[in-house]
Design a protein around this motif. Structure first.
Motif, PDB file in Angstrom:
ATOM      1  N   GLN A 182       0.696  -1.101   0.097  1.00 28.45           N
ATOM      2  CA  GLN A 182       0.049  -0.189   0.227  1.00 28.45           C
ATOM      3  C   GLN A 182       0.787   1.209   0.093  1.00 28.45           C
ATOM      4  OE1 GLN A 182      -3.584   0.062   0.143  1.00 28.45           O
ATOM      5  NE2 GLN A 182      -2.807   2.216  -0.751  1.00 28.45           N
ATOM      6  N   TYR A 183       0.770   2.108  -0.964  1.00 32.01           N
ATOM      7  CA  TYR A 183       1.276   3.240  -1.192  1.00 32.01           C
ATOM      8  C   TYR A 183       0.181   4.752  -1.067  1.00 32.01           C
ATOM      9  CZ  TYR A 183       4.502   6.956  -3.174  1.00 32.01           C
ATOM     10  OH  TYR A 183       5.225   8.056  -3.466  1.00 32.01           O
ATOM     11  N   ALA A 184       0.773   5.717  -0.415  1.00 34.13           N
ATOM     12  CA  ALA A 184      -0.207   6.820  -0.265  1.00 34.13           C
ATOM     13  C   ALA A 184       0.631   8.124  -0.277  1.00 34.13           C
ATOM     14  CB  ALA A 184      -0.949   7.182   1.190  1.00 34.13           C
ATOM     15  N   ASN A 185       0.292   9.331  -1.088  1.00 32.43           N
ATOM     16  CA  ASN A 185       0.994  10.513  -1.106  1.00 32.43           C
ATOM     17  C   ASN A 185       0.103  11.527  -1.243  1.00 32.43           C
ATOM     18  OD1 ASN A 185       0.447   9.863  -3.685  1.00 32.43           O
ATOM     19  ND2 ASN A 185       2.448  10.308  -4.619  1.00 32.43           N
ATOM     20  N   MET A 186       0.575  12.768  -0.876  1.00 29.83           N
ATOM     21  CA  MET A 186      -0.420  13.780  -0.674  1.00 29.83           C
ATOM     22  C   MET A 186       0.202  14.984  -1.724  1.00 29.83           C
ATOM     23  SD  MET A 186      -3.049  15.366   0.637  1.00 29.83           S
ATOM     24  CE  MET A 186      -3.239  14.707   2.368  1.00 29.83           C
ATOM     25  N   GLY A 187      -0.720  15.337  -2.736  1.00 29.34           N
ATOM     26  CA  GLY A 187      -0.484  16.489  -3.747  1.00 29.34           C
ATOM     27  C   GLY A 187      -0.960  17.965  -2.948  1.00 29.34           C
ATOM     28  N   ASN A 188      -0.175  18.950  -3.454  1.00 33.52           N
ATOM     29  CA  ASN A 188      -0.391  20.239  -2.952  1.00 33.52           C
ATOM     30  C   ASN A 188      -0.384  21.206  -3.950  1.00 33.52           C
ATOM     31  OD1 ASN A 188       0.493  23.093  -1.976  1.00 33.52           O
ATOM     32  ND2 ASN A 188      -0.780  22.311  -0.123  1.00 33.52           N
ATOM     33  N   ALA A 189      -1.296  22.182  -4.292  1.00 36.77           N
ATOM     34  CA  ALA A 189      -1.143  23.263  -5.019  1.00 36.77           C
ATOM     35  C   ALA A 189      -1.489  24.420  -4.327  1.00 36.77           C
ATOM     36  CB  ALA A 189      -2.423  23.311  -6.133  1.00 36.77           C
ATOM     37  N   THR A 190      -0.454  25.452  -4.435  1.00 37.02           N
ATOM     38  CA  THR A 190      -0.269  26.695  -3.843  1.00 37.02           C
ATOM     39  C   THR A 190      -0.133  27.946  -4.724  1.00 37.02           C
ATOM     40  OG1 THR A 190       0.718  25.687  -1.675  1.00 37.02           O
ATOM     41  CG2 THR A 190       0.601  28.172  -2.150  1.00 37.02           C
ATOM     42  N   GLY A 191      -1.040  28.759  -4.938  1.00 28.76           N
ATOM     43  CA  GLY A 191      -0.875  30.152  -5.907  1.00 28.76           C
ATOM     44  C   GLY A 191      -1.062  31.342  -5.033  1.00 28.76           C
ATOM     45  N   THR A 192      -0.504  32.393  -5.498  1.00 21.02           N
ATOM     46  CA  THR A 192      -0.510  33.689  -5.108  1.00 21.02           C
ATOM     47  C   THR A 192      -1.506  34.621  -5.803  1.00 21.02           C
ATOM     48  OG1 THR A 192       1.755  33.446  -4.809  1.00 21.02           O
ATOM     49  CG2 THR A 192       0.941  35.702  -4.706  1.00 21.02           C
ATOM     50  N   PRO A 193      -2.531  35.345  -5.238  1.00 24.78           N
ATOM     51  CA  PRO A 193      -3.410  35.944  -5.591  1.00 24.78           C
ATOM     52  C   PRO A 193      -2.809  37.462  -5.661  1.00 24.78           C
ATOM     53  CG  PRO A 193      -3.985  35.797  -3.347  1.00 24.78           C
ATOM     54  CD  PRO A 193      -2.790  34.975  -3.766  1.00 24.78           C
ATOM     55  N   PRO A 194      -3.311  38.527  -6.491  1.00 21.22           N
ATOM     56  CA  PRO A 194      -2.756  39.928  -6.241  1.00 21.22           C
ATOM     57  C   PRO A 194      -2.422  40.496  -5.040  1.00 21.22           C
ATOM     58  CG  PRO A 194      -4.684  39.693  -7.886  1.00 21.22           C
ATOM     59  CD  PRO A 194      -4.736  38.541  -6.976  1.00 21.22           C
ATOM     60  N   VAL A 195      -3.416  40.155  -4.038  1.00 26.12           N
ATOM     61  CA  VAL A 195      -3.005  40.737  -2.558  1.00 26.12           C
ATOM     62  C   VAL A 195      -3.356  39.607  -1.758  1.00 26.12           C
ATOM     63  CG1 VAL A 195      -3.649  43.454  -3.280  1.00 26.12           C
ATOM     64  CG2 VAL A 195      -5.338  41.956  -2.499  1.00 26.12           C
ATOM     65  N   GLY A 196      -2.771  39.850  -0.548  1.00 30.28           N
ATOM     66  CA  GLY A 196      -3.387  38.841   0.494  1.00 30.28           C
ATOM     67  C   GLY A 196      -2.494  37.683   0.600  1.00 30.28           C
TER      68      GLY A 196
END
Length: 253
Positions: free
Chosen positions: A65-79
């Motif tokens: 059994q294998y498991a992994n976690m994907g992540n996507a992170t983006g930057t908006p104009p502010v904040g």
């Protein structure tokens, strides 16, 4: 998202795809896709509202059994940045099967195997074990002489089951080959062979007794002068198909 995920043969190719969608109402820049096991997958410089982009990573399946976690992170104009995670799983299958065929309780991989009287009962047992890490279905046990022995609908990893077939011993050296074949979740069937032997014994013995060189089964036999020498000869022959030991020759007189 949940185990087991797809079954992939051990050392087979794994293709992970990362579908990233901007679900907001502003552009996202420097959208970075990472994986907690494989590391950085890639960077999307600009992702507009409603737009999607797919990135891909390739690997080699390990067993189990294998498991992994994907992540996507983006930057908006502010904040602050926005991100999302999604898990994925697969099961690296390493199927295996073992067959041990025995004759009257003897594994008997090589001749002669056990000695069984001609026309005596022969009991063949077929011990089938799932030696892999995935379920096997439709496990079929056959014999190259006697045909289909039986079918096991499901055999779990580490599980064993014994099938039996009964026959009648024929004279002489006998051999046959058992086979067990099972179907894993994906990929080709797995199988194992195991031979077994027995010797159908048909013992017999012959004695020819002669008097002064004559077989003389009936009277009178040879004429011998009173007080003359009598020589009896006993010709013993093994007329069967097995060794005889402790052959004792006696005479009633």
């Amino acid at each position: 998202n949940d185990p087991t995920g797809p079954y992939i043969p051990e050392n087979g190719t794994v293709v992970w795809t990362y579908l990233v969608t901007n679900t907001g109402n502003v552009n996202l820049t420097n959208v970075t896709v990472t994986d907690n096991v494989t590391g950085v997958v890639g960077i999307i410089p600009l992702l507009r509202p409603g737009e999607s982009t797919t990135l891909t990573a390739t690997g080699t399946a390990s067993a189990g059994q294998y498991a992994n976690m994907g992540n996507a992170t983006g930057t908006p104009p502010v904040g602050g940045n926005v991100s999302a995670e999604d898990p994925s799983h697969y099961f690296g299958q390493s199927p295996g099967i073992s067959l041990v065929k025995s004759t009257n309780g003897d594994d008997a991989n090589s001749p002669t195997g056990p000695y069984i009287p001609e026309n005596g009962t022969v009991v063949w047992t077929y011990l089938v074990t799932n030696t892999g890490n995935v379920n096997l279905t439709n496990v079929t046990v056959t014999d190259n002489v006697t045909g289909v022995v039986g079918t096991i609908p499901l055999l779990l990893p580490g599980q064993s089951q014994t099938l039996t077939k009964i026959g009648t011993a024929s004279a002489g050296q006998y051999s046959n080959l058992g086979n067990a074949t099972g179907t894993p979740p994906v990929g080709p069937d797995v199988s194992d062979d195991d031979p077994s032997h027995y010797f159908g014994q048909k013992p017999s013995i012959a004695l020819v007794k002669s008097t002064n060189g004559q077989d003389a089964n009936s009277p009178t036999g040879p004429y011998i002068p009173q007080n003359g020498t009598v020589v009896w000869t006993y010709n013993v022959t093994n007329t069967g198909n097995v060794n005889l030991t402790n052959v004792t020759v006696t005479d009633n007189v």
